[in-house]
Scaffold this active site. Structure first.
Site, PDB file in Angstrom:
ATOM      1  N   LYS A  36     -27.084 -19.968   1.654  1.00 56.96           N
ATOM      2  CA  LYS A  36     -28.163 -20.684   2.333  1.00 56.96           C
ATOM      3  C   LYS A  36     -27.749 -21.081   3.745  1.00 56.96           C
ATOM      4  O   LYS A  36     -28.476 -20.875   4.710  1.00 56.96           O
ATOM      5  CB  LYS A  36     -28.553 -21.936   1.542  1.00 56.96           C
ATOM      6  CG  LYS A  36     -29.142 -21.648   0.183  1.00 56.96           C
ATOM      7  CD  LYS A  36     -29.573 -22.915  -0.528  1.00 56.96           C
ATOM      8  CE  LYS A  36     -28.413 -23.854  -0.834  1.00 56.96           C
ATOM      9  NZ  LYS A  36     -27.413 -23.275  -1.751  1.00 56.96           N
ATOM     10  N   THR A  37     -26.564 -21.675   3.838  1.00 57.36           N
ATOM     11  CA  THR A  37     -26.098 -22.099   5.152  1.00 57.36           C
ATOM     12  C   THR A  37     -25.857 -20.873   6.040  1.00 57.36           C
ATOM     13  O   THR A  37     -26.116 -20.893   7.233  1.00 57.36           O
ATOM     14  CB  THR A  37     -24.819 -22.944   5.003  1.00 57.36           C
ATOM     15  OG1 THR A  37     -25.118 -24.049   4.153  1.00 57.36           O
ATOM     16  CG2 THR A  37     -24.346 -23.476   6.339  1.00 57.36           C
ATOM     17  N   ASP A 222     -30.688 -27.829   6.844  1.00 54.00           N
ATOM     18  CA  ASP A 222     -29.827 -27.469   5.713  1.00 54.00           C
ATOM     19  C   ASP A 222     -29.856 -28.631   4.715  1.00 54.00           C
ATOM     20  O   ASP A 222     -30.146 -29.763   5.087  1.00 54.00           O
ATOM     21  CB  ASP A 222     -28.394 -27.237   6.224  1.00 54.00           C
ATOM     22  CG  ASP A 222     -27.554 -26.423   5.230  1.00 54.00           C
ATOM     23  OD1 ASP A 222     -28.074 -26.062   4.158  1.00 54.00           O
ATOM     24  OD2 ASP A 222     -26.385 -26.146   5.545  1.00 54.00           O
ATOM     25  N   GLU A 223     -29.543 -28.365   3.464  1.00 57.90           N
ATOM     26  CA  GLU A 223     -29.482 -29.412   2.428  1.00 57.90           C
ATOM     27  C   GLU A 223     -30.779 -30.221   2.372  1.00 57.90           C
ATOM     28  O   GLU A 223     -30.769 -31.457   2.298  1.00 57.90           O
ATOM     29  CB  GLU A 223     -28.307 -30.375   2.705  1.00 57.90           C
ATOM     30  CG  GLU A 223     -26.976 -29.698   2.960  1.00 57.90           C
ATOM     31  CD  GLU A 223     -26.227 -29.305   1.703  1.00 57.90           C
ATOM     32  OE1 GLU A 223     -26.759 -29.532   0.595  1.00 57.90           O
ATOM     33  OE2 GLU A 223     -25.136 -28.741   1.822  1.00 57.90           O
ATOM     34  N   GLN A 253     -28.412 -29.625  -6.439  1.00 65.38           N
ATOM     35  CA  GLN A 253     -27.377 -30.328  -5.685  1.00 65.38           C
ATOM     36  C   GLN A 253     -27.904 -31.592  -5.032  1.00 65.38           C
ATOM     37  O   GLN A 253     -27.331 -32.092  -4.069  1.00 65.38           O
ATOM     38  CB  GLN A 253     -26.789 -29.407  -4.612  1.00 65.38           C
ATOM     39  CG  GLN A 253     -26.008 -28.250  -5.206  1.00 65.38           C
ATOM     40  CD  GLN A 253     -25.351 -27.430  -4.115  1.00 65.38           C
ATOM     41  OE1 GLN A 253     -24.410 -27.875  -3.466  1.00 65.38           O
ATOM     42  NE2 GLN A 253     -25.837 -26.232  -3.908  1.00 65.38           N
ATOM     43  N   ARG A 613     -17.520 -25.970  -5.300  1.00 64.15           N
ATOM     44  CA  ARG A 613     -16.822 -25.888  -4.006  1.00 64.15           C
ATOM     45  C   ARG A 613     -15.669 -24.893  -4.076  1.00 64.15           C
ATOM     46  O   ARG A 613     -15.161 -24.446  -3.055  1.00 64.15           O
ATOM     47  CB  ARG A 613     -16.222 -27.257  -3.600  1.00 64.15           C
ATOM     48  CG  ARG A 613     -17.184 -28.401  -3.345  1.00 64.15           C
ATOM     49  CD  ARG A 613     -18.301 -28.020  -2.440  1.00 64.15           C
ATOM     50  NE  ARG A 613     -19.474 -27.623  -3.226  1.00 64.15           N
ATOM     51  CZ  ARG A 613     -20.498 -26.935  -2.735  1.00 64.15           C
ATOM     52  NH1 ARG A 613     -20.492 -26.538  -1.488  1.00 64.15           N
ATOM     53  NH2 ARG A 613     -21.528 -26.610  -3.489  1.00 64.15           N
TER      54      ARG A 613
END
Ligand code: ATP
Ligand code: MG
Length: 669
Positions: A36-37, A222-223, A253, A613
């Site tokens: 996504k990022t 983002d996020e 998330q 992560r």
């Protein structure tokens, strides 16, 4: 191949589609590590390849670290000419910039102060002193948390009062009103106000909104799953005129609902933007399959979610390990020993390792052990540095130089280091200021107020006023913030204050170190912003890890082990991850145990964030005993460990046990 063609070749078909859409609303909804990022970064690069001026692009990230990372990657993809670059930073940084330009419309001074937590608690204490709470008692920290929760949901005092269902909340809402008044009077905002006031600004001054929205042609967030209502409304307003709005996120998330974030925002995207294209990404490029298997197992225990499974594009790898230790000392020793072994055998660099923990309290043994073995490390997102007394003193001086009307700053330093201005003098000064509704700085120079004072005190006051004036002249002289700070340290003989404050030589050394740290922060600022002002420096410190990326964009130092909270680790990745303190009461956190299922679900998402992560190696650990409030206590392994192993029944039993313990604690048994 054209540059744009090259960019697209580095993406899978779904990602490519997202990057090729050059206009209109777009939502990328996908699991951890699916790129996504990467889509956000490549999309910016592709827009620039297609002639969009870089400075007309705004990208919002969750932390300054993430912003720096993004900008640095972008620089690897396209050449940015001159100082033209997209604005990449957090909501707070964005709002602060807007407010510096326009807060005067709402009656704030242009140089309004930003109150940190310490200042905030100070204001709350004085509000508590002057308002009768009818027998209801509050701890300042609890009130601060309540105010913050209201603000994160976008509620002003009257709205908070309207929603209050019990006496306690009612009184708190009343105190909230007084608190806001006190901030207004001081010409100050707290951290949450940055968002709340910006929203009001846009609401009440459409021409300001228009002007700010006109700065950008493209907005990327983002996020997105972690935006709170004010953030959501601010960004929607800014994006509406052009509709070139790209949001990426993952509902699994969402870990900030305690700060008012609402997953709903992501889920109602289609309603907000009827023409929106929605793209899903399937493949995870970050982690090996065994790590993802564990993540999938854990998150499946959350019932209210859109089912999705992470599939690794990387294939097999070593299984995640679960290790039990005797206590936190052993956990730290063994973890650091594993890191050191990998570094010594050249399997990995220090910066390939991250230790993830739930609360800052877990940090100490790891820091001590890393220091003992001489491994460099960095603590990400910890603000404790700025909470230290000496750092706060010096920042108060700088704030005062920036704006002498900042009463909080002035009162903090008027007799620090001691210069013979006693408590009584300060109180009389303050009383006069309140009575005349004037800043303390003005009263200080008023001869009528001083008449009754002794010659010695008058002299001390003169000395202080002259000191501030002289330093202000120096501040205007543009010699850089570090130079100013050095001059300040000398002029007030802060060395003497350090000696006075410290009981031992060790303590003095520690304080000296933090002063040195502040000097280094200032020097770094001077390097990055050669024409930067004192106010810009203070703004940067105020938003700390919520700032903008600096011109170059920065990345982690490969020679430093990373210590970071689970909340701070969102969006990041590391080859080797140690998820420590996997115990009931820590993860899930004891607050969540007391609150019930929804809070536990959020802890589970946090655990999922932690697991995802890891790229290659994942170690989860727990301690059989842990110190709590100075007492060594037995612990219960986290239910998430059982869930991760697919042992649903065990997980259920642990949950029951922990739930009971939490209830008993609440009952004071
Ligand atoms: P998170 O949900 O944790 O924020 P994300 O969806 O933003 O994750 P990224 O950080 O963008 O995922 O990507 C994860 C890793 O996979 C990164 O190292 C990224 O460079 C890599 N990656 C993503 N897409 C591809 C691709 N098509 N080819 C190769 N590597 C990729
Ligand atoms: Mg990401």
């Amino acid at each position: 191949m054209t540059r744009s063609g090259q960019l697209l070749a580095e993406l899978n078909p779904a990602q490519r589609q997202a990057v090729e859409i050059l206009s209109g609303p777009l939502l990328v909804l996908a699991g951890a590590g699916t790129g996504k990022t990467r889509v956000v970064t490549y999309r910016m690069a592709n827009l620039i390849c297609h002639g969009v001026p870089p400075e007309r692009i705004l990208a919002v990230t969750f932390t300054r670290k993430a912003a720096g990372e993004m900008l640095s990657r972008l620089r690897g993809l396209v050449r940015l000419r001159g100082n033209k670059r997209p604005l990449v930073g957090t909501f707070h940084a964005l709002c602060l910039e807007v407010l510096r330009r326009h807060a005067a419309c709402l009656g704030y001074p242009r140089g309004f102060a930003i109150y940190d937590r310490g200042d905030q608690l100070g204001v709350i204490r004085s509000v508590l002193r002057e308002v009768a709470t009818g027998g209801v008692s509050f701890r300042p920290a609890d009130l601060a948390a309540m105010f913050s929760t209201w603000k994160a949901r976008g509620l002003w005092p009257h709205q908070a009062a309207a929603q209050a269902h019990d006496d306690r909340t009612h009184v708190a809402a009343l105190l909230y009103r007084r608190y806001q008044q006190a901030l207004r009077l001081a010409g100050a905002m707290d951290f949450d106000d940055l968002l709340l006031v910006t929203e009001r600004l846009f609401e009440e001054h459409p021409q300001v909104l228009q002007e700010e929205a006109a700065r950008f042609d493209h907005i990327l967030v983002d996020e997105y799953q972690d935006t709170n209502p004010p953030q959501y409304r601010i960004i929607r307003r800014l994006a509406r005129p052009h509709g070139n709005f790209c949001a990426v996120g993952d509902d699994d998330q969402s870990i900030y609902s305690w700060r008012g974030a609402e997953v709903e925002h992501i889920l109602r995207f289609r309603r907000d933007w009827p023409q929106a294209r929605i793209i899903r990404l399937e493949e995870n490029y970050r982690s090996t399959q065994p790590i993802l298997d564990m993540a999938n197992r854990v998150i499946a225990f959350n019932l209210a979610r859109h089912p999705k499974k992470l599939r690794s594009a990387r294939g097999p790898g070593p299984k995640p390990r679960v290790v039990a230790y005797e206590d936190e000392e052993e956990e730290a020793r063994a973890t650091v020993a594993q890191i050191l072994a990998a570094v010594r055998s050249r399997q990995a660099r220090p910066g390939d390792h991250a230790v993830l923990f739930r609360t800052n309290d877990q940090l100490r043994p790891f820091e001590a052990e890393l220091r003992r073995l001489g491994l460099a490390y960095t603590v990400v997102g910890s603000t404790s540095f700025f909470d230290r007394k000496e750092v706060r003193d010096l920042l108060a001086y700088l704030k005062l130089l920036q704006r002498p009307e900042d009463d909080v700053a002035l009162l903090r330093v008027i007799n620090t280091p001691g210069r013979g201005i006693g408590q009584q003098t300060v109180e009389s000064l303050l009383a006069r200021a309140v009575e005349q509704n004037r800043p303390v700085w003005q009263v200080l120079q008023d001869s009528s107020w001083r008449q009754g004072l002794s010659a010695r005190v008058q002299q001390a006051l003169d000395g202080f006023v002259q000191l501030v004036q002289q330093l202000r002249r120096q501040a205007r002289g543009r010699r850089g913030v570090a130079g100013l700070l050095e001059h300040l340290l000398e002029s007030v003989d802060y060395q003497r204050e350090i000696q006075r404050l410290s009981k031992t030589q060790e303590e003095a050394l520690q304080r000296q170190k933090s002063v040195q740290g502040l000097l280094e922060t200032a020097a770094a600022f001077d390097r990055q912003e050669p024409r930067g002002s004192l106010r810009q420096f203070l703004d940067q410190v105020a938003v700390a890890d919520r700032g903008f990326a600096t011109a170059e964009g920065e990345r982690f130092d490969p020679d430093q082990v990373v210590l970071i909270t689970l909340h701070g680790a969102k969006g990041l990745e590391f080859p080797r991850v140690f998820l420590v303190g996997m115990e009931e009461g820590l993860l899930p956190h004891r607050h969540a145990l007391a609150e019930g299922d929804r809070a536990i679900d959020e802890e589970r998402r946090l655990c999922y964030v932690g697991i995802t992560r890891a790229q290659d190696v994942l170690v989860l650990s727990y301690c059989r005993h842990r110190l709590r409030r100075g007492r060594r206590k037995p612990t219960v392994p986290s239910r998430f460990l059982y869930e991760a192993a697919g042992q649903a029944e065990m997980a259920r039993q642990v949950a029951q046990l922990a739930g009971q313990a939490a209830a008993e604690q609440r009952l004071g048994r």
